[in-house]
Design an enzyme around this catalytic site. Structure first.
Site, PDB file in Angstrom:
ATOM      1  N   GLY A 237       0.745  -1.287   0.068  1.00 34.16           N
ATOM      2  CA  GLY A 237       0.030   0.020  -0.073  1.00 34.16           C
ATOM      3  C   GLY A 237       0.764   1.228   0.038  1.00 34.16           C
ATOM      4  N   GLU A 271       3.899  -6.761   1.716  1.00 32.56           N
ATOM      5  CA  GLU A 271       3.316  -7.310   0.491  1.00 32.56           C
ATOM      6  C   GLU A 271       3.345  -6.166  -0.455  1.00 32.56           C
ATOM      7  OE1 GLU A 271      -0.650  -8.325   1.095  1.00 32.56           O
ATOM      8  OE2 GLU A 271      -0.197 -10.323   2.244  1.00 32.56           O
ATOM      9  N   PRO A 272       4.612  -5.486  -0.609  1.00 33.87           N
ATOM     10  CA  PRO A 272       4.659  -4.407  -1.502  1.00 33.87           C
ATOM     11  C   PRO A 272       4.366  -4.746  -3.040  1.00 33.87           C
ATOM     12  CG  PRO A 272       6.732  -4.890  -1.020  1.00 33.87           C
ATOM     13  CD  PRO A 272       5.769  -5.933  -0.279  1.00 33.87           C
ATOM     14  N   GLY A 273       3.855  -3.881  -3.697  1.00 30.62           N
ATOM     15  CA  GLY A 273       3.439  -4.054  -5.140  1.00 30.62           C
ATOM     16  C   GLY A 273       4.078  -2.734  -5.796  1.00 30.62           C
ATOM     17  N   ARG A 310      -5.049   2.951 -15.894  1.00 35.23           N
ATOM     18  CA  ARG A 310      -5.313   3.877 -14.841  1.00 35.23           C
ATOM     19  C   ARG A 310      -5.805   5.250 -14.586  1.00 35.23           C
ATOM     20  NH1 ARG A 310      -1.851   5.143 -11.801  1.00 35.23           N
ATOM     21  NH2 ARG A 310      -2.763   4.460  -9.710  1.00 35.23           N
ATOM     22  N   TYR A 314      -9.248   5.361 -12.473  1.00 36.99           N
ATOM     23  CA  TYR A 314      -9.026   6.009 -11.112  1.00 36.99           C
ATOM     24  C   TYR A 314      -8.550   7.476 -11.414  1.00 36.99           C
ATOM     25  CZ  TYR A 314      -7.659   1.237 -10.421  1.00 36.99           C
ATOM     26  OH  TYR A 314      -7.512  -0.311 -10.558  1.00 36.99           O
ATOM     27  N   CYS A 342     -12.612   3.856 -28.699  1.00 36.55           N
ATOM     28  CA  CYS A 342     -13.900   4.219 -28.841  1.00 36.55           C
ATOM     29  C   CYS A 342     -14.497   4.484 -27.633  1.00 36.55           C
ATOM     30  CB  CYS A 342     -14.742   3.536 -29.894  1.00 36.55           C
ATOM     31  SG  CYS A 342     -13.727   3.917 -31.522  1.00 36.55           S
ATOM     32  N   GLU A 343     -14.131   5.247 -26.475  1.00 31.95           N
ATOM     33  CA  GLU A 343     -14.669   5.595 -25.293  1.00 31.95           C
ATOM     34  C   GLU A 343     -14.321   6.922 -24.961  1.00 31.95           C
ATOM     35  OE1 GLU A 343     -15.940   3.517 -22.565  1.00 31.95           O
ATOM     36  OE2 GLU A 343     -15.946   1.708 -23.593  1.00 31.95           O
ATOM     37  N   TYR A 371       0.457  -2.227 -12.161  1.00 34.75           N
ATOM     38  CA  TYR A 371      -0.840  -2.172 -12.860  1.00 34.75           C
ATOM     39  C   TYR A 371      -1.271  -1.256 -13.993  1.00 34.75           C
ATOM     40  CZ  TYR A 371      -1.121  -2.874  -7.545  1.00 34.75           C
ATOM     41  OH  TYR A 371      -0.954  -3.552  -6.311  1.00 34.75           O
TER      42      TYR A 371
HETATM   43  N1  LLP Z   1      -1.563  -6.828  -0.748  1.00 33.38           N
HETATM   44  C1  LLP Z   1      -2.881  -6.794  -1.004  1.00 33.38           C
HETATM   45  C2  LLP Z   1      -3.699  -7.975  -0.198  1.00 33.38           C
HETATM   46  C3  LLP Z   1      -3.464  -6.253  -2.051  1.00 33.38           C
HETATM   47  O1  LLP Z   1      -4.912  -6.393  -2.037  1.00 33.38           O
HETATM   48  C4  LLP Z   1      -2.588  -5.269  -2.567  1.00 33.38           C
HETATM   49  C5  LLP Z   1      -3.211  -4.495  -3.778  1.00 33.38           C
HETATM   50  C6  LLP Z   1      -1.202  -5.292  -2.282  1.00 33.38           C
HETATM   51  C7  LLP Z   1      -0.829  -6.207  -1.432  1.00 33.38           C
HETATM   52  C8  LLP Z   1      -0.231  -4.410  -3.180  1.00 33.38           C
HETATM   53  O2  LLP Z   1      -0.615  -3.396  -2.892  1.00 33.38           O
HETATM   54  P1  LLP Z   1       0.575  -2.027  -3.445  1.00 33.38           P
HETATM   55  O3  LLP Z   1       1.837  -2.227  -2.640  1.00 33.38           O
HETATM   56  O4  LLP Z   1       0.787  -2.256  -4.869  1.00 33.38           O
HETATM   57  O5  LLP Z   1      -0.289  -0.780  -3.048  1.00 33.38           O
HETATM   58  N2  LLP Z   1      -4.988  -1.294  -9.773  1.00 33.38           N
HETATM   59  C9  LLP Z   1      -4.911  -0.222  -8.794  1.00 33.38           C
HETATM   60  C10 LLP Z   1      -4.177  -0.893  -7.279  1.00 33.38           C
HETATM   61  C11 LLP Z   1      -5.084  -1.976  -6.864  1.00 33.38           C
HETATM   62  C12 LLP Z   1      -4.430  -2.576  -5.554  1.00 33.38           C
HETATM   63  C13 LLP Z   1      -4.990  -3.902  -5.478  1.00 33.38           C
HETATM   64  N3  LLP Z   1      -4.369  -4.535  -4.077  1.00 33.38           N
HETATM   65  C14 LLP Z   1      -4.095   0.986  -9.074  1.00 33.38           C
HETATM   66  O6  LLP Z   1      -3.690   0.974 -10.366  1.00 33.38           O
HETATM   67  O7  LLP Z   1      -3.848   1.798  -8.461  1.00 33.38           O
END
Ligand code: LLP
Length: 417
Positions: A237, A271-273, A310, A314, A342-343, A371
């Site tokens: 997050g 759980e960093p993404g 995105r 969002y 076409c949107e 993402y």
């Molecule tokens: N753990 C869980 C359980 C999650 O649901 C998520 C993201 C993460 C970790 C990783 O979160 P991060 O570190 O990346 O913020 N598509 C959206 C973001 C959706 C996030 C979904 N869950 C966007 O493009 O902003």
């Protein structure tokens, strides 16, 4: 910090000029930087020695991204059987995989148990009961954490907030104790921890602090009931800068984590993404037309919302830079940068002040490593774009551009046609 920058007026990914890359593989394409990904992983993990860093595969599940991270020691946070398969294929060890998500099916549970993954983050009582049954049938036990919902406002976009009461995620703190008590009775379950994830692209630290403090108190309550808690999964997050905004740095986040977990004696999991992959990727696109309509300038590019959704989904901001730095006398205008889909929502930037490009010019959308490709689709029968990874002066296509033959081959006609 990232490794996309101008050298002699040409935007580069590390040492690779992006105009050359565009010439060789065509546009649009995603381009990922190994040095950036590596740096982000090292900075993040460096704050938490001994913790399990489980990269959120959903952010970008390309095998080359996963393998780069796995080689640095990363585990994986997965939300489907497909993501487990990707993580394992990239060399992530099963003991470094945590399985999140509100809708795990019996088939997915069986697969994860067969691979002996580290932890299931359970999000409901019915999921817990089913997981126990599936484990018993396989003569094994599932190691679980319950994902609690601490009911805090993460102060992020509504579509990516998860830690408030009304969201479908996790189990409210007032019900969670009963779920742990039930888990302790189930023959197919071993309780090992607590997990929490309150949302994505968090740009303030207080919601993390609030959530972690609630979880900390809850761990105390669980232990008072003789439920042993060995792992604490704090989710992902942490937000990233998409423009010039100042954001909390990983070390300020780490201070909060240290404060709220001091003395708990738990194995920490993260759980960093986005914070790892977001600024390690860009999307390169070519201008098809520049159109002026009723005094408004539209820059129409060959990437669309199907490639990077995105902004449409969002209202997300992505920095846009020209691949060839414009000369000083190019006019600056407020323009809309739009795709060909076409949107009406197929807009990357509305009324953005840019040096007006010409048809044929290349633009790069920054911060598209997370993402971006992972959320792309073939809407409007547009093939999935190519993905390239660079490493110093080396470059490799890590996903081929989908061909029209591949696109058409997915459909089959019924016998009556
Ligand atoms: N753990 C869980 C359980 C999650 O649901 C998520 C993201 C993460 C970790 C990783 O979160 P991060 O570190 O990346 O913020 N598509 C959206 C973001 C959706 C996030 C979904 N869950 C966007 O493009 O902003």
């Amino acid at each position: 910090m990232d490794h996309f920058h101008y050298k002699n007026g040409v935007y580069h990914a590390e040492d690779v000029p992006l105009d050359r890359l565009a010439q060789d593989i065509g546009t649009p394409f995603y381009c990922y930087s190994t040095a950036t990904l590596t740096r982000h992983y090292q900075v993040f993990s460096g704050h938490f020695p001994g913790a399990k860093i489980c990269y959120a595969v959903k952010a970008n599940g390309n095998l080359a991204i996963l393998k780069t991270l796995a080689k640095l020691g990363s585990g994986a946070d997965v939300v489907s059987e497909g993501e487990i398969r990707l993580a394992l294929a990239a060399g992530v060890r099963a003991q470094d995989i945590v399985f999140s998500g509100v809708g795990k099916t019996a088939g997915e549970m069986a697969f994860a148990l067969e691979k002996d993954i580290f932890q299931f983050n359970v999000e409901s009582l019915p999921e817990l009961e089913l997981l126990s049954e599936v484990a018993i049938a396989r003569k094994t036990k599932a190691r679980i954490a319950v994902r609690v919902n601490p009911d805090v406002d993460p102060k992020t976009h509504a579509k990516i907030a998860t830690g408030h009461k009304a969201s479908k995620f996790g189990i409210g703190m007032d019900q969670a104790m009963a779920v742990y008590k039930r888990a302790a009775q189930l023959k197919g379950i071993t309780v090992q921890g607590v997990s929490v994830h309150i949302g994505s692209q968090l740009t303030h630290l207080e919601p993390f602090a609030q959530a972690f403090a609630r979880v900390r108190a809850f761990v105390g309550e669980l232990r008072a009931q003789e439920i042993a808690i060995a792992t604490l999964d704090l989710g992902g997050g942490l937000g990233i800068p998409y423009g010039k905004e100042e954001l909390p740095l990983p070390d300020a986040y780490a201070d909060i984590v240290r404060r709220e977990t001091a003395g708990l004696n738990c194995q920490l999991i993260f759980e960093p993404g986005r914070v790892l992959a977001g600024n390690a990727g860009i999307l390169v696109t070519r201008v098809v037309y520049v159109k002026e309509n009723e005094g408004r300038f539209f820059v129409i590019v060959d990437a669309g919302m199907n490639d990077l959704i995105r902004p449409a989904l969002y209202e997300a901001y992505h920095g846009i830079v020209p691949v060839i730095a414009p000369t000083g006398d190019a006019p600056t205008e407020l323009v809309d940068v739009v795709g060909p889909v076409c949107e009406t929502g197929d807009i990357f930037a509305e009324q953005r002040l840019l040096k007006v490009p010409k048809a044929g010019d290349l633009l790069a959308f920054r911060s598209a490593g997370a993402y971006g490709a992972s959320m792309s689709s073939t809407y409007n029968a547009r093939p999935l774009v190519a993905e390239v990874m660079v490493n110093g002066s080396q470059r490799a296509v890590v996903r081929r551009r989908q061909t029209y033959e591949e696109l058409l081959a997915r459909d089959q006609l019924p016998q009556w046609l």
